[in-house]
Scaffold this motif. Structure first.
Motif, short mmCIF file in Angstrom:
data_model
loop_
_atom_site.label_atom_id
_atom_site.label_comp_id
_atom_site.label_asym_id
_atom_site.label_seq_id
_atom_site.Cartn_x
_atom_site.Cartn_y
_atom_site.Cartn_z
N GLY A 113 -74.53 54.90 -9.99
CA GLY A 113 -73.97 56.27 -8.65
C GLY A 113 -73.98 56.93 -9.54
O GLY A 113 -74.72 58.36 -9.98
N THR A 114 -72.40 58.13 -9.78
CA THR A 114 -72.41 58.90 -10.20
C THR A 114 -72.46 59.24 -11.46
O THR A 114 -72.37 57.70 -12.20
N ASP A 115 -73.27 59.89 -12.54
CA ASP A 115 -73.30 59.54 -13.88
C ASP A 115 -72.54 60.03 -14.54
O ASP A 115 -71.28 60.87 -14.34
N GLY A 116 -72.82 60.12 -16.00
CA GLY A 116 -71.57 59.66 -16.54
C GLY A 116 -70.98 61.49 -16.97
O GLY A 116 -70.23 62.23 -17.73
N LEU A 117 -72.49 62.46 -17.18
CA LEU A 117 -72.06 64.05 -16.80
C LEU A 117 -71.00 64.68 -15.81
O LEU A 117 -70.52 65.32 -16.00
N GLU A 118 -70.98 64.25 -14.44
CA GLU A 118 -71.51 64.77 -13.58
C GLU A 118 -70.18 64.20 -13.16
O GLU A 118 -68.54 64.93 -12.69
N ALA A 119 -69.53 62.68 -14.16
CA ALA A 119 -68.18 62.37 -13.60
C ALA A 119 -67.02 62.59 -14.51
O ALA A 119 -66.09 63.21 -14.35
N LEU A 166 -77.28 67.15 -24.36
CA LEU A 166 -76.24 68.20 -25.91
C LEU A 166 -75.76 69.05 -25.32
O LEU A 166 -74.13 69.73 -24.55
N PHE A 167 -76.19 70.14 -24.01
CA PHE A 167 -75.89 71.31 -23.70
C PHE A 167 -75.17 70.99 -22.17
O PHE A 167 -74.14 71.39 -21.67
N ARG A 168 -76.10 69.95 -21.52
CA ARG A 168 -75.09 69.39 -20.14
C ARG A 168 -73.50 69.22 -20.18
O ARG A 168 -72.99 68.90 -19.35
N ALA A 169 -74.27 68.37 -21.39
CA ALA A 169 -72.39 67.35 -21.50
C ALA A 169 -71.31 68.30 -21.99
O ALA A 169 -70.20 68.54 -21.33
#
Length: 229
Positions: A60-66, A93-96
């Protein structure tokens, strides 16, 4: 103080292992666990964790969006997110960091290092291993900055807000130094170094140390008054 931790991982066995590891530390307690992104966002609002241990690969909602939803929510300003992922690459890394994570660790991290990261993030520190810190610095100093999470950079003239000593400390933060290393470099007591860092965060309205590091790099402050290494 007991650190309250919320665990998010799609795999039940992995969640159970992380929960056992965290609960075995005398200064930590698991307050909930979630198997998907929507559930972890909801639980972050009801369990009041200090730190969310977040896998990126959630259904569903992935960890980065969460992570983005948690860190941008005005009622969850005290919640910090530690990304713990199999995707040990620059893009993740950069997205996180852009999503507001306070730390980034690959899943092959030693268990004691994981607990150390949770403690550091709960205390308002950032947690990147030396290679990841170097990648962030290299990306800024390359002159391209194409992948760097510029959304996390504080949008005003940061250096004008700081005293000369605070500028020195800020520069060393941008080079990835810890409070202890800053104290040693500037011949300060550890408590004084910590006080300077806290004061800088307050003056700049920074959420955590990651934001300070990225801001120092993005503003050029990491090379202000000291030699960049």
């Amino acid at each position: 103080m007991t650190i309250r931790v919320l665990v998010a991982d799609a795999h039940a066995a992995a969640r159970a292992g992380f929960c056992l590891l965290i609960d075995s530390a005398p200064d930590m307690r698991v307050v909930g666990d979630a198997a998907d992104g929507d559930a972890v966002v909801e639980l972050a609002g009801t369990t009041e964790p200090d730190v969310v241990l977040m896998d990126t690969h959630l259904p569903g909602t992935d960890g980065l969006e969460a992570t983005r939803r948690i860190t941008s929510h005005p009622l969850l300003s005290g919640v910090r997110v530690l990304i713990f992922t199999i995707y040990d690459d620059d893009e993740h890394l950069f997205r996180a960091l852009a999503a507001g994570a306070s730390g980034f660790l690959p899943v092959n991290t030693d268990p004691e290092d994981l607990r150390s990261a949770i403690r550091a993030i709960a205390a308002g520190e950032a947690w990147l291993n030396p290679r990841h810190t170097r990648r962030v610095i290299d990306e800024f100093t390359s002159g391209t900055k194409t992948s760097v999470p510029t959304a996390t950079v504080i949008k005003h003239s940061v250096m004008a807000e700081l005293s000369n000593r605070e500028q020195e400390v800020f520069a060393l933060i941008g080079q990835g130094l810890t409070n202890a290393e800053i104290a040693e470099r500037l011949h300060l007591s550890p408590l004084t170094a910590k006080t300077y860092v806290s004061r800088i965060m307050t003056k700049l309205g920074a959420r955590d140390r990651i934001q300070l590091v990225v801001t120092a790099l993005g503003s050029g402050a990491a090379c202000h008054g000291v030699r960049c290494e």
